[in-house]
Design a protein around this motif. Structure first.
Motif: not given
Length: 135
Positions: A32-37, A59-61
């Motif tokens: 849904a966003s660039d900080d997820w995969h 970021d693994g959070s």
């Protein structure tokens, strides 16, 4: 309550269907966003078959599995599935300039309707960009 999101993909149905149902493609567009995969995906595309996508913050959070069971499949036309106590339908419809991909899903209680709609729409927009980038 049902939520509906859709996009038009400028590609033939065979290409659209393949990208929507192939694990290697799913890992490319399912965020849904660039900080997820999506780090892993599996598809057993048959009625009663299971699917799963492992979605994680880069970021693994945080991470979670989006998984369910296919309940109806009409190749190149529609996919229905259940995930938990919710259901979704994905329709592949002929449209001027390509294929409309419409996803209708049951809302959940944790996030607002707008958050859910925006998140699923962002994933579908990534899907459309992925398909048109394929050779």
């Amino acid at each position: 309550m049902k939520i509906v999101v859709e996009t038009v993909v400028a590609a033939p149905i065979e290409k659209v269907w393949h990208a929507y149902t192939t694990p290697e493609d799913i890992k490319q567009w399912n965020a849904a966003s660039d900080d997820w995969h999506t780090t892993a995906a599996s598809v057993d595309l048959r009625v009663g078959g299971q699917f799963s996508s492992r979605m994680e913050a880069k970021d693994g959070s945080f991470g979670f599995d989006f998984a369910g069971t296919y309940t109806a499949i009409v190749p190149n036309k529609s996919i229905e599935y259940a995930f938990g106590d919710r259901k979704a339908t994905v329709e592949f419809l002929s449209a001027p300039g390509g294929i409309t991909v419409r996803v209708t899903f049951d809302a959940e209680e944790t996030h607002s309707i707008d958050q859910q709609r925006n998140g699923w729409q962002a994933i579908l927009n990534n899907f459309a960009r992925h398909v048109v980038s394929l050779p």
